[in-house]
Design a protein around this motif. Sequence first.
Motif, PDB file in Angstrom:
ATOM      1  N   LEU A   1     -39.898  35.160  -3.991  1.00  0.00           N
ATOM      2  CA  LEU A   1     -40.206  36.383  -3.264  1.00  0.00           C
ATOM      3  C   LEU A   1     -39.338  37.536  -3.768  1.00  0.00           C
ATOM      4  CD1 LEU A   1     -40.839  34.897   0.296  1.00  0.00           C
ATOM      5  CD2 LEU A   1     -42.544  35.594  -1.402  1.00  0.00           C
ATOM      6  N   CYS A   2     -39.215  38.612  -3.000  1.00  0.00           N
ATOM      7  CA  CYS A   2     -38.689  39.877  -3.543  1.00  0.00           C
ATOM      8  C   CYS A   2     -37.302  40.215  -2.996  1.00  0.00           C
ATOM      9  CB  CYS A   2     -39.651  41.012  -3.204  1.00  0.00           C
ATOM     10  SG  CYS A   2     -41.303  40.788  -3.908  1.00  0.00           S
ATOM     11  N   ASP A   3     -36.489  40.760  -3.894  1.00  0.00           N
ATOM     12  CA  ASP A   3     -35.152  41.185  -3.495  1.00  0.00           C
ATOM     13  C   ASP A   3     -35.194  42.334  -2.508  1.00  0.00           C
ATOM     14  OD1 ASP A   3     -33.548  39.543  -5.533  1.00  0.00           O
ATOM     15  OD2 ASP A   3     -34.968  40.643  -6.806  1.00  0.00           O
ATOM     16  N   ARG A   4     -36.115  43.265  -2.733  1.00  0.00           N
ATOM     17  CA  ARG A   4     -36.292  44.415  -1.854  1.00  0.00           C
ATOM     18  C   ARG A   4     -37.781  44.588  -1.597  1.00  0.00           C
ATOM     19  NH1 ARG A   4     -31.766  43.394  -2.108  1.00  0.00           N
ATOM     20  NH2 ARG A   4     -29.967  44.701  -2.680  1.00  0.00           N
ATOM     21  N   VAL A   5     -38.117  44.906  -0.363  1.00  0.00           N
ATOM     22  CA  VAL A   5     -39.501  45.248  -0.021  1.00  0.00           C
ATOM     23  C   VAL A   5     -39.471  46.544   0.771  1.00  0.00           C
ATOM     24  CG1 VAL A   5     -41.624  44.553   1.138  1.00  0.00           C
ATOM     25  CG2 VAL A   5     -40.183  42.819   0.036  1.00  0.00           C
ATOM     26  N   VAL A   6     -40.225  47.523   0.288  1.00  0.00           N
ATOM     27  CA  VAL A   6     -40.308  48.828   0.951  1.00  0.00           C
ATOM     28  C   VAL A   6     -41.674  48.939   1.626  1.00  0.00           C
ATOM     29  CG1 VAL A   6     -40.188  51.318   0.686  1.00  0.00           C
ATOM     30  CG2 VAL A   6     -38.808  49.843  -0.813  1.00  0.00           C
ATOM     31  N   GLU A   7     -41.671  49.080   2.944  1.00  0.00           N
ATOM     32  CA  GLU A   7     -42.912  49.321   3.690  1.00  0.00           C
ATOM     33  C   GLU A   7     -43.092  50.822   3.806  1.00  0.00           C
ATOM     34  OE1 GLU A   7     -45.077  50.883   6.571  1.00  0.00           O
ATOM     35  OE2 GLU A   7     -43.106  50.399   7.405  1.00  0.00           O
TER      36      GLU A   7
END
Length: 321
Positions: free
Chosen positions: A206-212
Motif C-alpha cells: 500500500l501507500c506511504d502517503r494518501v491524499v484525499e
Amino acid sequence: MASLMRAAVVEGPGRLKVEQVNVPEPAAGQIRVRLEGCGVCASNLTPWEGPEWMQFPTEPGALGHEGWGIVDAIGEGVTDFAAGDRVAALSFKSYGEYDISEASAAVKLPEALAGQPFPGEPLGCAMNIFRRSDIAAGQTVAIVGIGFLGAILTRLATNAGARVIAISRRPYSLDVARRFGAAETIPMEDHWAIIEEVKRLTDGRLCDRVVEAVGKQWPLDLAGELVREGGKLIVAGYHQDGPRQVNMQMWNWKGIDVINAHERDPEVAMQGIRDAVDAVASGWLDPSSLYTHSYPLERLDEALNATRDRPDGFLKALVTV
C-alpha cells in the motif's frame, strides 16, 4: 475614478445578478485592488445551492476569495505597497471590479508573472497541503481526486521524487494527472477493485502517503484503505456538507497518522501564497493548463454551474473583470 463598480450578488439558490455598487475605500492598514480576475472555488457550491444556514442576498462580491489585480489605493499606514503593484490578495468579496484587502493579506507578484492569472488562495493551499503531507523521494503517494488541487499535488509530489498513483472518476482528470507526472492512474469506479490494484502496484505494501482531495465520504473511506501500516492519511478535501464516519478500527490497527491539512492561521495561509509565487515564477510549477474555463463576471452563474457539473475538459474556472 468612477464611484461605482460592478459586483455579483447571489439573490437565492442558483440565482445571481450583477449590480452597480459603491467602490469601497481602504481603511488604515488596507489596500484596494482593481481586480483582473478571481478563481471559482468548489467551496462556493454549497452556498450556491442555498442550504438552510445561507442568507440571501449576499453582499456584493461575496464568495469570491481567489482574486488578483492591481493596487489602486492604499490606506493610512501602509508602506509595503504602492499604487500600481500587481498582487494576489486573500480577500473575500472578489466577484467584482474592486475589493479591499488587508495589506498583510496580499502578496506582490513579480515581473515573471506579468500577464498571468494568479488565484493565490488555492495555489497557497496546495503548497501548504504539500508541506503538511511530508512527501519525500522514494515514497509511493496515492492522490484520490484529481481536480485543480489534486493535479498540483501530483506535480509537487512528482517533483519531490515520489511515485504518484492518481485516482479519479473522469478520464479527462486522469489524463491531466499523467501530464502532471502520475506514474499510475486508476479510474475511481469500484472500491474494492481500486484497493486490489493499488496492492498490485505496491506489491501488497500500500501507500506511504494518501491524499484525499475530494471532500466526500466515499473518497475518504477509500483513502483510509490505501494507507500502509504506519503511513499518513492527508485530508485535503473540504468536507463542508455534514459529519463524516471513519473506520477507526482500521485506522487504529494500521497505526496511521491522520493530518487535517486545512490552515486557519492567516500567516500560514500567506506563507503558502508566497511559496506559490516563488514556485510559479521560477518555473518549478506551471498551473496555466489547469485554468480550463474563463467567464466574464456577468456569467459567474455559468462558472459556478460548470464547477458543480464538471463538463468534459473542465478543471478550473476563472472569472475575469
